[in-house]
Design a protein around this motif. Structure first.
Motif, PDB file in Angstrom:
ATOM      1  N   ASN A 266       0.832  -1.202   0.000  1.00  0.00           N
ATOM      2  CA  ASN A 266       0.000   0.000   0.000  1.00  0.00           C
ATOM      3  C   ASN A 266       0.876   1.265   0.000  1.00  0.00           C
ATOM      4  O   ASN A 266       0.618   2.223  -0.749  1.00  0.00           O
ATOM      5  CB  ASN A 266      -0.918  -0.005   1.221  1.00  0.00           C
ATOM      6  CG  ASN A 266      -1.948   1.108   1.178  1.00  0.00           C
ATOM      7  OD1 ASN A 266      -2.821   1.132   0.318  1.00  0.00           O
ATOM      8  ND2 ASN A 266      -1.858   2.051   2.112  1.00  0.00           N
ATOM      9  N   TYR A 267       1.917   1.247   0.811  1.00  0.00           N
ATOM     10  CA  TYR A 267       2.845   2.382   0.873  1.00  0.00           C
ATOM     11  C   TYR A 267       3.559   2.547  -0.472  1.00  0.00           C
ATOM     12  O   TYR A 267       3.702   3.663  -0.988  1.00  0.00           O
ATOM     13  CB  TYR A 267       3.862   2.152   1.991  1.00  0.00           C
ATOM     14  CG  TYR A 267       4.772   3.327   2.254  1.00  0.00           C
ATOM     15  CD1 TYR A 267       4.414   4.313   3.160  1.00  0.00           C
ATOM     16  CD2 TYR A 267       5.992   3.450   1.582  1.00  0.00           C
ATOM     17  CE1 TYR A 267       5.247   5.404   3.399  1.00  0.00           C
ATOM     18  CE2 TYR A 267       6.830   4.537   1.810  1.00  0.00           C
ATOM     19  CZ  TYR A 267       6.446   5.508   2.720  1.00  0.00           C
ATOM     20  OH  TYR A 267       7.265   6.586   2.948  1.00  0.00           O
TER      21      TYR A 267
ATOM     22  N   ASN B 299       1.235   4.047  -3.113  1.00  0.00           N
ATOM     23  CA  ASN B 299       1.009   5.473  -2.848  1.00  0.00           C
ATOM     24  C   ASN B 299       2.208   6.311  -3.287  1.00  0.00           C
ATOM     25  O   ASN B 299       2.055   7.396  -3.885  1.00  0.00           O
ATOM     26  CB  ASN B 299       0.718   5.711  -1.366  1.00  0.00           C
ATOM     27  CG  ASN B 299      -0.675   5.245  -0.965  1.00  0.00           C
ATOM     28  OD1 ASN B 299      -1.573   5.189  -1.806  1.00  0.00           O
ATOM     29  ND2 ASN B 299      -0.855   4.922   0.307  1.00  0.00           N
ATOM     30  N   GLN B 300       3.407   5.823  -3.010  1.00  0.00           N
ATOM     31  CA  GLN B 300       4.621   6.524  -3.436  1.00  0.00           C
ATOM     32  C   GLN B 300       4.765   6.490  -4.961  1.00  0.00           C
ATOM     33  O   GLN B 300       5.273   7.438  -5.570  1.00  0.00           O
ATOM     34  CB  GLN B 300       5.857   5.900  -2.770  1.00  0.00           C
ATOM     35  CG  GLN B 300       5.949   6.121  -1.273  1.00  0.00           C
ATOM     36  CD  GLN B 300       6.007   7.601  -0.923  1.00  0.00           C
ATOM     37  OE1 GLN B 300       6.808   8.360  -1.473  1.00  0.00           O
ATOM     38  NE2 GLN B 300       5.141   8.028   0.003  1.00  0.00           N
TER      39      GLN B 300
ATOM     40  N   SER C 175      -3.301  -1.310   6.084  1.00  0.00           N
ATOM     41  CA  SER C 175      -2.661  -0.006   6.299  1.00  0.00           C
ATOM     42  C   SER C 175      -3.295   0.736   7.467  1.00  0.00           C
ATOM     43  O   SER C 175      -2.624   1.466   8.195  1.00  0.00           O
ATOM     44  CB  SER C 175      -2.747   0.848   5.033  1.00  0.00           C
ATOM     45  OG  SER C 175      -4.093   1.105   4.686  1.00  0.00           O
TER      46      SER C 175
ATOM     47  N   LYS D 285       2.306   6.605  -7.063  1.00  0.00           N
ATOM     48  CA  LYS D 285       1.398   7.642  -7.569  1.00  0.00           C
ATOM     49  C   LYS D 285       2.016   9.037  -7.418  1.00  0.00           C
ATOM     50  O   LYS D 285       1.874   9.897  -8.287  1.00  0.00           O
ATOM     51  CB  LYS D 285       0.065   7.588  -6.820  1.00  0.00           C
ATOM     52  CG  LYS D 285      -0.778   6.370  -7.131  1.00  0.00           C
ATOM     53  CD  LYS D 285      -2.061   6.384  -6.315  1.00  0.00           C
ATOM     54  CE  LYS D 285      -2.904   5.162  -6.581  1.00  0.00           C
ATOM     55  NZ  LYS D 285      -4.161   5.164  -5.782  1.00  0.00           N
TER      56      LYS D 285
END
Length: 351
Positions: free
Chosen positions: A289-290, A293-294, A330, A296
């Motif tokens: 998930n992290y 996000n990074q 998360s 994106k």
């Protein structure tokens, strides 16, 4: 012997038939005898696929309804009168022969089914619920399609692997229509291509043309996948993705045995149905998930977890990516952050 048939002459075939019936359905009376000679069923280096104990349990629980259709009293008489019985007890002979017959037939069909699925196990993994009752379904199939011959071969099957596999595939096809959102169109396209290749190679399965037509029909029904985009729609450069792959490899965040640099580029850039590449991340859900996000923030905001979940060409230590699983994990790790957070940050520095 006392019971419902106690008045029968003890040397009559009918008496022996009922005695055999009792012996079959009472697993405790023949289990030890059979287990002493339990074979180890092998094809090459592979072990048995349907455990011997499953066959024993199924004989005890399921034989009764099928018994009369399998054992014809006239053929039973022929068997009793033959000189080919090598057991001191007719019951011992027949029960062992029958259990071994089922055991061998079910393992033969299970092997053929496994051979059929080679090349696209990912597709069939989408139907894991079908595997739970596989042993029982196979044994029932043999029950329904076998009979006692009364001769040296003892039992024979009126069907073969092709019929069972076709019944299995029919269930798969029904599932694709009843629950289409659970099926990856990417894997379905790969399966269509695989079956077309099998037809060209004249593979020894007589249902391939039927299956190919049904798969194409199922593909046409999955309209929800065929929207305006057939890829992730990323605008980033290929060079940027190559640099990211090399950093993932350096930090041991990607499974290089399943995902080469070329595979990685194909997953993120190419149309979903033109390749069979898959990206396997060596991350748990909070890390994934992290990472996304990074991705994106630093590479391309176009990528959507909903697309990843639908297409099923990116997976992690927990399996294929699911939006709900990423969100839940998360949330649980919100205060402490993902493991190796510093290394994850480093991935996107100076790409």
């Amino acid at each position: 012997m006392e019971g419902s048939h106690s008045k029968l002459a003890k040397n009559s075939h009918t008496y022996l038939y009922h005695q055999l019936k009792e012996a079959f359905v009472n697993v405790d009376r023949f289990r030890d005898t059979i287990m002493e000679e339990q074979p180890l069923f092998k094809y090459g280096n592979s072990q048995e696929r349907i455990p011997f104990d499953d066959v024993l349990k199924s004989v005890k629980n399921d034989l009764e309804p099928f018994f009369k259709s399998i054992f014809n009293i006239n053929k039973f008489s022929d068997y009793v009168n033959s000189n080919n019985i090598h057991e001191p007890s007719i019951c011992n002979a027949l029960r062992k022969e029958y259990v071994y017959f089922i055991y061998e037939m079910t393992n033969t069909i299970a092997k053929d089914l496994n051979d059929f699925k080679k090349g696209n196990h990912e597709f069939y993994a989408s139907f894991s619920n079908f595997e739970k009752g596989m042993s029982r379904n196979l044994i029932h199939f043999i029950f329904n399609n076998s009979q006692f011959t009364g001769n040296d071969e003892y039992y024979e099957s009126s069907s073969d692997s092709n019929q069972f596999i076709k019944e299995y595939l029919t269930s798969i096809l029904i599932e694709t229509r009843e629950n289409p959102k659970a099926i990856s169109s990417r894997l379905l396209i790969l399966e269509i291509n695989r079956v077309q290749t099998m037809i060209l190679k004249n593979a020894n399965f007589n249902f391939l043309h039927w299956y190919l037509n049904e798969l194409k029909s199922a593909m046409n029904d999955l309209k929800f996948v065929h929207d305006t985009r057939l890829n992730y729609g990323l605008k980033c450069s290929e060079k940027l993705l190559r640099n990211l792959y090399r950093k993932l490899k350096s930090e041991d965040f990607i499974d290089i045995d399943h995902t080469t640099e070329t595979n990685f580029i194909e997953v993120f850039i190419e149309d979903w149905y033109t390749h069979d590449s898959i990206c396997v991340l060596k991350m748990d859900n909070p890390q994934t998930n992290y990472f996304l996000n990074q991705f994106k923030i630093n590479i391309d905001a176009s990528i959507k977890v909903s697309d990843i979940e639908k297409v099923k060409n990116i997976r992690n230590k927990n399996g294929y990516i699911r939006s709900a699983s990423l969100s839940a994990s998360s949330s649980r790790n919100k205060k402490i952050g993902p493991k190796k957070e510093a290394e994850l940050v480093t991935l996107f520095v100076k790409l």
